[in-house]
Design a protein around this motif. Structure first.
Motif, PDB file in Angstrom:
ATOM      1  N   GLY A  13       0.810  -1.205   0.000  1.00  0.00           N
ATOM      2  CA  GLY A  13       0.000   0.000   0.000  1.00  0.00           C
ATOM      3  C   GLY A  13       0.844   1.255   0.000  1.00  0.00           C
ATOM      4  O   GLY A  13       2.023   1.224   0.330  1.00  0.00           O
ATOM      5  N   PHE A  14       0.224   2.344  -0.404  1.00  0.00           N
ATOM      6  CA  PHE A  14       0.862   3.649  -0.366  1.00  0.00           C
ATOM      7  C   PHE A  14      -0.210   4.722  -0.365  1.00  0.00           C
ATOM      8  O   PHE A  14      -1.392   4.424  -0.545  1.00  0.00           O
ATOM      9  CB  PHE A  14       1.859   3.820  -1.522  1.00  0.00           C
ATOM     10  CG  PHE A  14       1.225   3.888  -2.892  1.00  0.00           C
ATOM     11  CD1 PHE A  14       1.107   5.096  -3.548  1.00  0.00           C
ATOM     12  CD2 PHE A  14       0.772   2.749  -3.523  1.00  0.00           C
ATOM     13  CE1 PHE A  14       0.543   5.163  -4.810  1.00  0.00           C
ATOM     14  CE2 PHE A  14       0.210   2.802  -4.784  1.00  0.00           C
ATOM     15  CZ  PHE A  14       0.100   4.020  -5.427  1.00  0.00           C
ATOM     16  N   THR A  15       0.193   5.940  -0.140  1.00  0.00           N
ATOM     17  CA  THR A  15      -0.731   7.072  -0.067  1.00  0.00           C
ATOM     18  C   THR A  15      -0.462   8.038  -1.213  1.00  0.00           C
ATOM     19  O   THR A  15       0.687   8.321  -1.529  1.00  0.00           O
ATOM     20  CB  THR A  15      -0.559   7.796   1.279  1.00  0.00           C
ATOM     21  OG1 THR A  15      -0.804   6.863   2.333  1.00  0.00           O
ATOM     22  CG2 THR A  15      -1.530   8.952   1.422  1.00  0.00           C
ATOM     23  N   ILE A  16      -1.513   8.518  -1.847  1.00  0.00           N
ATOM     24  CA  ILE A  16      -1.405   9.529  -2.894  1.00  0.00           C
ATOM     25  C   ILE A  16      -1.848  10.847  -2.300  1.00  0.00           C
ATOM     26  O   ILE A  16      -2.868  10.887  -1.607  1.00  0.00           O
ATOM     27  CB  ILE A  16      -2.294   9.166  -4.102  1.00  0.00           C
ATOM     28  CG1 ILE A  16      -1.764   7.901  -4.772  1.00  0.00           C
ATOM     29  CG2 ILE A  16      -2.340  10.303  -5.097  1.00  0.00           C
ATOM     30  CD1 ILE A  16      -2.586   7.443  -5.941  1.00  0.00           C
ATOM     31  N   PRO A  17      -1.185  11.970  -2.484  1.00  0.00           N
ATOM     32  CA  PRO A  17      -0.052  12.140  -3.389  1.00  0.00           C
ATOM     33  C   PRO A  17       1.214  11.520  -2.806  1.00  0.00           C
ATOM     34  O   PRO A  17       1.348  11.382  -1.589  1.00  0.00           O
ATOM     35  CB  PRO A  17       0.095  13.644  -3.520  1.00  0.00           C
ATOM     36  CG  PRO A  17      -0.486  14.204  -2.279  1.00  0.00           C
ATOM     37  CD  PRO A  17      -1.549  13.219  -1.837  1.00  0.00           C
ATOM     38  N   CYS A  18       2.124  11.140  -3.701  1.00  0.00           N
ATOM     39  CA  CYS A  18       3.397  10.578  -3.290  1.00  0.00           C
ATOM     40  C   CYS A  18       4.497  11.078  -4.225  1.00  0.00           C
ATOM     41  O   CYS A  18       4.206  11.655  -5.267  1.00  0.00           O
ATOM     42  CB  CYS A  18       3.340   9.055  -3.265  1.00  0.00           C
ATOM     43  SG  CYS A  18       2.969   8.313  -4.849  1.00  0.00           S
ATOM     44  N   GLN A  22       8.879   7.350  -4.064  1.00  0.00           N
ATOM     45  CA  GLN A  22       7.945   6.385  -3.474  1.00  0.00           C
ATOM     46  C   GLN A  22       7.341   5.485  -4.553  1.00  0.00           C
ATOM     47  O   GLN A  22       7.164   4.288  -4.341  1.00  0.00           O
ATOM     48  CB  GLN A  22       6.853   7.110  -2.702  1.00  0.00           C
ATOM     49  CG  GLN A  22       7.355   7.776  -1.439  1.00  0.00           C
ATOM     50  CD  GLN A  22       6.332   8.722  -0.843  1.00  0.00           C
ATOM     51  OE1 GLN A  22       5.754   9.543  -1.548  1.00  0.00           O
ATOM     52  NE2 GLN A  22       6.108   8.598   0.452  1.00  0.00           N
ATOM     53  N   ILE A  23       7.035   6.055  -5.709  1.00  0.00           N
ATOM     54  CA  ILE A  23       6.504   5.261  -6.820  1.00  0.00           C
ATOM     55  C   ILE A  23       7.549   4.266  -7.297  1.00  0.00           C
ATOM     56  O   ILE A  23       7.237   3.099  -7.568  1.00  0.00           O
ATOM     57  CB  ILE A  23       6.036   6.165  -7.979  1.00  0.00           C
ATOM     58  CG1 ILE A  23       4.813   6.964  -7.550  1.00  0.00           C
ATOM     59  CG2 ILE A  23       5.734   5.336  -9.235  1.00  0.00           C
ATOM     60  CD1 ILE A  23       4.380   8.026  -8.529  1.00  0.00           C
ATOM     61  N   ASP A  24       8.799   4.702  -7.379  1.00  0.00           N
ATOM     62  CA  ASP A  24       9.880   3.817  -7.797  1.00  0.00           C
ATOM     63  C   ASP A  24      10.015   2.636  -6.838  1.00  0.00           C
ATOM     64  O   ASP A  24      10.148   1.486  -7.261  1.00  0.00           O
ATOM     65  CB  ASP A  24      11.189   4.595  -7.892  1.00  0.00           C
ATOM     66  CG  ASP A  24      12.273   3.818  -8.600  1.00  0.00           C
ATOM     67  OD1 ASP A  24      11.986   3.228  -9.665  1.00  0.00           O
ATOM     68  OD2 ASP A  24      13.414   3.796  -8.096  1.00  0.00           O
ATOM     69  N   LYS A  25       9.946   2.906  -5.534  1.00  0.00           N
ATOM     70  CA  LYS A  25      10.041   1.849  -4.527  1.00  0.00           C
ATOM     71  C   LYS A  25       8.840   0.905  -4.633  1.00  0.00           C
ATOM     72  O   LYS A  25       8.992  -0.319  -4.542  1.00  0.00           O
ATOM     73  CB  LYS A  25      10.130   2.460  -3.125  1.00  0.00           C
ATOM     74  CG  LYS A  25      10.241   1.451  -2.018  1.00  0.00           C
ATOM     75  CD  LYS A  25      11.525   0.655  -2.110  1.00  0.00           C
ATOM     76  CE  LYS A  25      11.656  -0.314  -0.945  1.00  0.00           C
ATOM     77  NZ  LYS A  25      12.801  -1.189  -1.096  1.00  0.00           N
ATOM     78  N   GLY A  31       7.579  -5.637  -8.395  1.00  0.00           N
ATOM     79  CA  GLY A  31       8.267  -6.319  -9.483  1.00  0.00           C
ATOM     80  C   GLY A  31       7.822  -5.875 -10.860  1.00  0.00           C
ATOM     81  O   GLY A  31       7.821  -6.654 -11.808  1.00  0.00           O
ATOM     82  N   ILE A  32       7.417  -4.595 -10.963  1.00  0.00           N
ATOM     83  CA  ILE A  32       7.008  -4.055 -12.259  1.00  0.00           C
ATOM     84  C   ILE A  32       7.919  -2.889 -12.625  1.00  0.00           C
ATOM     85  O   ILE A  32       8.446  -2.204 -11.749  1.00  0.00           O
ATOM     86  CB  ILE A  32       5.532  -3.591 -12.249  1.00  0.00           C
ATOM     87  CG1 ILE A  32       5.290  -2.511 -11.183  1.00  0.00           C
ATOM     88  CG2 ILE A  32       4.595  -4.763 -12.039  1.00  0.00           C
ATOM     89  CD1 ILE A  32       3.886  -1.932 -11.196  1.00  0.00           C
ATOM     90  N   PRO A  33       8.140  -2.659 -13.921  1.00  0.00           N
ATOM     91  CA  PRO A  33       9.000  -1.555 -14.322  1.00  0.00           C
ATOM     92  C   PRO A  33       8.326  -0.210 -14.071  1.00  0.00           C
ATOM     93  O   PRO A  33       7.105  -0.096 -14.139  1.00  0.00           O
ATOM     94  CB  PRO A  33       9.230  -1.782 -15.811  1.00  0.00           C
ATOM     95  CG  PRO A  33       8.122  -2.659 -16.260  1.00  0.00           C
ATOM     96  CD  PRO A  33       7.671  -3.438 -15.061  1.00  0.00           C
ATOM     97  N   ASN A  34       9.120   0.800 -13.776  1.00  0.00           N
ATOM     98  CA  ASN A  34       8.612   2.160 -13.585  1.00  0.00           C
ATOM     99  C   ASN A  34       8.989   2.960 -14.821  1.00  0.00           C
ATOM    100  O   ASN A  34       9.974   3.677 -14.848  1.00  0.00           O
ATOM    101  CB  ASN A  34       9.207   2.781 -12.318  1.00  0.00           C
ATOM    102  CG  ASN A  34       8.669   4.175 -12.048  1.00  0.00           C
ATOM    103  OD1 ASN A  34       7.696   4.588 -12.659  1.00  0.00           O
ATOM    104  ND2 ASN A  34       9.302   4.891 -11.151  1.00  0.00           N
TER     105      ASN A  34
END
Length: 47
Positions: A13-18, A22-25, A31-34
């Motif tokens: 999980g994560f919180t938006i905005p980020c 954080q998106i990279d992590k 296990g998906i490319p950014n």
């Protein structure tokens, strides 16, 4: 907004905005490319 992403191997999980960091992590954990080629689909929304 709190987001929970579930894959076959994990849930995270994560919180938006980020931040981009954080998106990279998040992508690393999932296990998906950014990059611009990555497609993510919302399967369901919960309250």
């Amino acid at each position: 907004m709190n987001i929970r992403i579930k894959t076959q191997n994990s849930t995270t999980g994560f919180t938006i905005p980020c931040t981009e960091k954080q998106i990279d992590k998040l992508c690393e954990v999932l296990g998906i490319p950014n990059n611009s080629q990555t497609v993510v689909t919302v399967d369901s929304v919960y309250g």
